[in-house]
Design a protein around this motif. Sequence first.
Motif, mmCIF file in Angstrom:
data_model
loop_
_atom_site.group_PDB
_atom_site.id
_atom_site.type_symbol
_atom_site.label_atom_id
_atom_site.label_comp_id
_atom_site.label_asym_id
_atom_site.label_seq_id
_atom_site.Cartn_x
_atom_site.Cartn_y
_atom_site.Cartn_z
ATOM 1 N N GLY A 1 18.273 55.247 64.860
ATOM 2 C CA GLY A 1 18.309 55.901 66.158
ATOM 3 C C GLY A 1 18.253 57.415 66.025
ATOM 4 O O GLY A 1 17.530 57.971 65.194
ATOM 5 N N LYS A 2 19.066 58.091 66.838
ATOM 6 C CA LYS A 2 19.162 59.553 66.761
ATOM 7 C C LYS A 2 20.258 59.983 65.787
ATOM 8 O O LYS A 2 20.611 61.160 65.729
ATOM 9 N N CYS A 3 20.807 59.026 65.063
ATOM 10 C CA CYS A 3 21.865 59.240 64.058
ATOM 11 C C CYS A 3 23.232 59.488 64.691
ATOM 12 O O CYS A 3 24.213 59.653 63.955
ATOM 13 N N TYR A 4 23.321 59.498 66.001
ATOM 14 C CA TYR A 4 24.627 59.663 66.643
ATOM 15 C C TYR A 4 24.820 58.724 67.834
ATOM 16 O O TYR A 4 25.877 58.693 68.434
ATOM 17 N N ASP A 5 23.791 57.955 68.201
ATOM 18 C CA ASP A 5 23.889 57.088 69.369
ATOM 19 C C ASP A 5 24.110 55.622 68.999
ATOM 20 O O ASP A 5 23.864 54.724 69.796
ATOM 21 N N ARG A 6 24.544 55.372 67.787
ATOM 22 C CA ARG A 6 24.996 54.041 67.361
ATOM 23 C C ARG A 6 26.388 54.231 66.747
ATOM 24 O O ARG A 6 26.731 55.317 66.290
ATOM 25 N N TRP A 7 27.174 53.176 66.726
ATOM 26 C CA TRP A 7 28.454 53.239 66.000
ATOM 27 C C TRP A 7 28.279 52.354 64.771
ATOM 28 O O TRP A 7 28.492 51.153 64.808
ATOM 29 N N PHE A 8 27.854 52.988 63.672
ATOM 30 C CA PHE A 8 27.412 52.231 62.501
ATOM 31 C C PHE A 8 28.541 51.462 61.822
ATOM 32 O O PHE A 8 28.278 50.602 60.987
ATOM 33 N N ASP A 9 29.802 51.750 62.150
ATOM 34 C CA ASP A 9 30.928 51.047 61.538
ATOM 35 C C ASP A 9 31.198 49.686 62.178
ATOM 36 O O ASP A 9 31.878 48.856 61.573
ATOM 37 N N LYS A 10 30.727 49.459 63.401
ATOM 38 C CA LYS A 10 30.979 48.179 64.067
ATOM 39 C C LYS A 10 30.221 47.066 63.360
ATOM 40 O O LYS A 10 29.180 47.287 62.739
ATOM 41 N N SER A 11 30.743 45.853 63.473
ATOM 42 C CA SER A 11 30.080 44.709 62.839
ATOM 43 C C SER A 11 28.622 44.626 63.255
ATOM 44 O O SER A 11 27.742 44.360 62.438
ATOM 45 N N PHE A 12 28.354 44.871 64.536
ATOM 46 C CA PHE A 12 26.971 45.038 64.971
ATOM 47 C C PHE A 12 26.946 45.832 66.265
ATOM 48 O O PHE A 12 27.895 45.804 67.050
ATOM 49 N N SER A 13 25.865 46.562 66.451
ATOM 50 C CA SER A 13 25.651 47.351 67.665
ATOM 51 C C SER A 13 24.383 46.852 68.329
ATOM 52 O O SER A 13 23.326 46.793 67.692
ATOM 53 N N VAL A 14 24.470 46.495 69.611
ATOM 54 C CA VAL A 14 23.319 46.049 70.372
ATOM 55 C C VAL A 14 22.675 47.258 71.040
ATOM 56 O O VAL A 14 23.370 48.098 71.616
ATOM 57 N N VAL A 15 21.353 47.342 70.955
ATOM 58 C CA VAL A 15 20.612 48.450 71.562
ATOM 59 C C VAL A 15 19.743 47.888 72.683
ATOM 60 O O VAL A 15 18.939 46.974 72.456
ATOM 61 N N ILE A 16 19.930 48.424 73.900
ATOM 62 C CA ILE A 16 19.118 48.033 75.055
ATOM 63 C C ILE A 16 18.277 49.244 75.439
ATOM 64 O O ILE A 16 18.821 50.286 75.835
ATOM 65 N N TYR A 17 16.964 49.117 75.331
ATOM 66 C CA TYR A 17 16.090 50.252 75.599
ATOM 67 C C TYR A 17 15.724 50.339 77.080
ATOM 68 O O TYR A 17 15.897 49.382 77.848
ATOM 69 N N LYS A 18 15.192 51.490 77.457
ATOM 70 C CA LYS A 18 14.883 51.783 78.858
ATOM 71 C C LYS A 18 13.863 50.809 79.437
ATOM 72 O O LYS A 18 13.903 50.481 80.627
ATOM 73 N N ASN A 19 12.936 50.306 78.606
ATOM 74 C CA ASN A 19 11.900 49.396 79.081
ATOM 75 C C ASN A 19 12.282 47.927 78.932
ATOM 76 O O ASN A 19 11.439 47.042 79.093
ATOM 77 N N GLY A 20 13.558 47.651 78.638
ATOM 78 C CA GLY A 20 14.014 46.265 78.556
ATOM 79 C C GLY A 20 13.972 45.657 77.176
ATOM 80 O O GLY A 20 14.439 44.527 76.988
ATOM 81 N N LYS A 21 13.414 46.353 76.193
ATOM 82 C CA LYS A 21 13.441 45.846 74.824
ATOM 83 C C LYS A 21 14.866 45.924 74.268
ATOM 84 O O LYS A 21 15.664 46.778 74.680
ATOM 85 N N THR A 22 15.193 45.028 73.341
ATOM 86 C CA THR A 22 16.511 45.026 72.722
ATOM 87 C C THR A 22 16.381 44.992 71.203
ATOM 88 O O THR A 22 15.285 44.898 70.649
ATOM 89 N N GLY A 23 17.497 45.046 70.544
ATOM 90 C CA GLY A 23 17.583 44.942 69.097
ATOM 91 C C GLY A 23 19.018 45.147 68.687
ATOM 92 O O GLY A 23 19.894 45.378 69.538
ATOM 93 N N LEU A 24 19.287 45.036 67.406
ATOM 94 C CA LEU A 24 20.657 45.287 66.941
ATOM 95 C C LEU A 24 20.643 45.930 65.574
ATOM 96 O O LEU A 24 19.688 45.799 64.805
ATOM 97 N N ASN A 25 21.728 46.628 65.300
ATOM 98 C CA ASN A 25 21.973 47.231 63.994
ATOM 99 C C ASN A 25 23.275 46.635 63.479
ATOM 100 O O ASN A 25 24.285 46.642 64.187
#
Length: 783
Positions: A448-472
């Motif tokens: 991401g932008k290196c600050y908009d995820r919480w990389f310590d969590k077991s997983f982070s779900v990302v919901i994008y503006k156009n409805g796409k998703t993913g996880l880290n």
Amino acid sequence: MAEAHQAVAFQFTITPEGIDLQLSHQALRQVYLSGVRSWKKRLSRLKNNFITGVYPASPSSWLFVVIAILATMYTRSDPSMGLIAKIQEHLPVSQSLSPQCQTVVSAVLFSTLLWLSLIFTMRLCLKQLLSYHRWMFEQHGKLSNTTKIWALVRIFSGRKPLLYSYQGSLPNLPVPAIKDTVKRYLESVLPLMSASEFERMKSLARDFESGLGNRLQWYLKLKALWAANYVSDWWEEYIYLRSRGPIMVNSNYYGMDFLYVTPTPIQAARAGNTLHALLLYRRKLNREEIKPVSCTIIPLCAAQCERIFNTTRIPGEETEITGINNSLSLLNSDYLAIYHRGRYFRLWMYNAGRLLSPREIEYQIQRILDDPSPPSAGEEKLGALTAGDRVPWAQARKQFFNSGINKRSLDCIEKAAFFVTLDDDEQGMMGNDPDGSLDRYAKSLLHGKCYDRWFDKSFSVVIYKNGKTGLNAEHSWADAPVVAHLWEYVLATDSFQLGYNEEGHCKGDINPNLPKPQRLSWDIPQECQEQISESLEVAKALADDVDFHVFPFRDFGKWQIKKFRLSPDAFIQMALQLAYYRDKGMFCLTYEASMTRLFREGRTETVRSCTSESCAFVKAVSSHKDHCRRLFRQACDKHQHLYRLAMTGAGIDRHLFCLYVVSKYLGVESPFLKEVLSEPWRLSTSQTPFQNVELFDLVNHPEYISCGGGFGPVADDGYGVAYIILGENMINFHVSCKHSCAQTDSHKFGAQIRRALLDLLALFCPDQNEPTIAGNPQTKKDL
């Protein structure tokens, strides 16, 4: 703030007239309902523990045994051979019990002991059956009599096993013999070393095997007798938790959305279904209703599933811990931590004792999206602390987040079920630039932008503006197959069960009286903001250096490879060897991840895919087709054999790693182990498994196909390659390397992979012309 006031159950003020006590009935009601949910979970877990504890028997079988014993007694026969009478003699004397009642009680006690003995015997038999792995090495259709008898494991499988039903019956990971490990290691490095280098390594190995190795092995066998798994705890601690560098890119990995389909373009709606599906999975997990994952008919260890939710990696200066928030405790697992435009929110996922519907979650997410409040000082880029080096983050956490509102807000994030980012970017496969858009999509999910995820969590779900998703996903707590199983369930539930209305919104009604999502408060001093900036600078340099290429390979897939009677995984691994040799003009130590979940608390093992057989094939690839095919099949057979050895606990690298850890504890140096553990993996590969096949209809809905996931490069001058075999005619590849290395290029290597796959197809297809490989001048030049 109104939402902050709603989070307080009571307030009191001391006045001259006395204490003015104000109660919030809504908050107290939520406390009560959360307590009810917690106790329901406790009772459910207690029931499941009992059912799991008596598996493969069922609780109702106890009643059958009792009735059978009592029935035989009434026929004037004694099935206990006098034990019931002995039990009756030692029963406490009670005037209220008649002799006949005492006999019945004694018979019930005997029946219970008999039932427990039968369960113990059945579990021992099941453990022995699950310890048999020779079936993996036998040819298809040519099973030995032993394997046919072994198939009795189906009898012990039970009708509906719970998720953890097999845990107590799984065998412990065996410790391989020193001589076997050393022999296989030398075989693996033979094609990678010159004659003089190999002789020197063989001498080091021989000295180790006859000397220090035996002493280290003794300690390792002692640990194997005591611990459930002699590898996993050390692997987690020394490979992951003691790493002091950034976990972003270096450790964390990602999973993508559907490749060709976006179920809805509305960000809040996609979040509503996705987050609801994730909580449905957690409910099934708590109830142990998820079917145990198996390899053919053999169940795999499910221990990693316990840490999917409410888990956070806690930074430390020397080592770290994987903090597990008790999912049964009050109020600390019923909410999510959400990031949007530099602000952090707490979103409660339950109301009036029930899980919010997808439409209600969409409504709450839209409230966050519409919130115009700006981030507080230092809040926007706070997540960069989790992306940079670990020691500064541990020191900042101890100094600035140990008390007050910062501690409360940080606790809220770390104790959340998982983390969610509402991203303002649009990602996915874009029609105007399909290749480049997938590359940007992968980089966004990885860092991401290196600050908009919480990389310590077991997983982070990302919901994008156009409805796409993913996880880290953070790597220390579990491996990719566990996260992939969760993500496949979410994608399938989102599209095929929950669905959307014609406008693209979630289905259902809205409760407008839901309390607003709670904005988290921070008081971040200037010194901490400076540390955030430094961590961000480190993370940005790392992220900018990552070169990613994601591409779907549609020319052929699993169906075509199986027609050649070859393993799809071995076929792809040989293609990777051919591609790397063409790219570099040399061979390298190659890492392929294999699982060891056939054993209790098993995680992964390494398959060393670069073998003497694979090198012989690659060097002879421009020779006659028949000769080439024979060498290729030999290379694939060798790879499959190594993969089976790794799965059955006879791998090389985890054993050598544990021996090295023991040597460090003993304070002794081993030149052999030191060299082995310092060898770089310049080609690191992993297949992402596709597990929930029954949830997807790829025949009628072939467009609903996942793009898989990937990871960053392991070596500074190497490649990371993840691939997923989807359906019968598609393979998706995720290739990573670093821009800072002039000798690596992800797009160039991706092109070499594609070319290698097509050349291997031409090798086995009779309708292809001979010059496809042998007569291609460019091929000869590259070789």
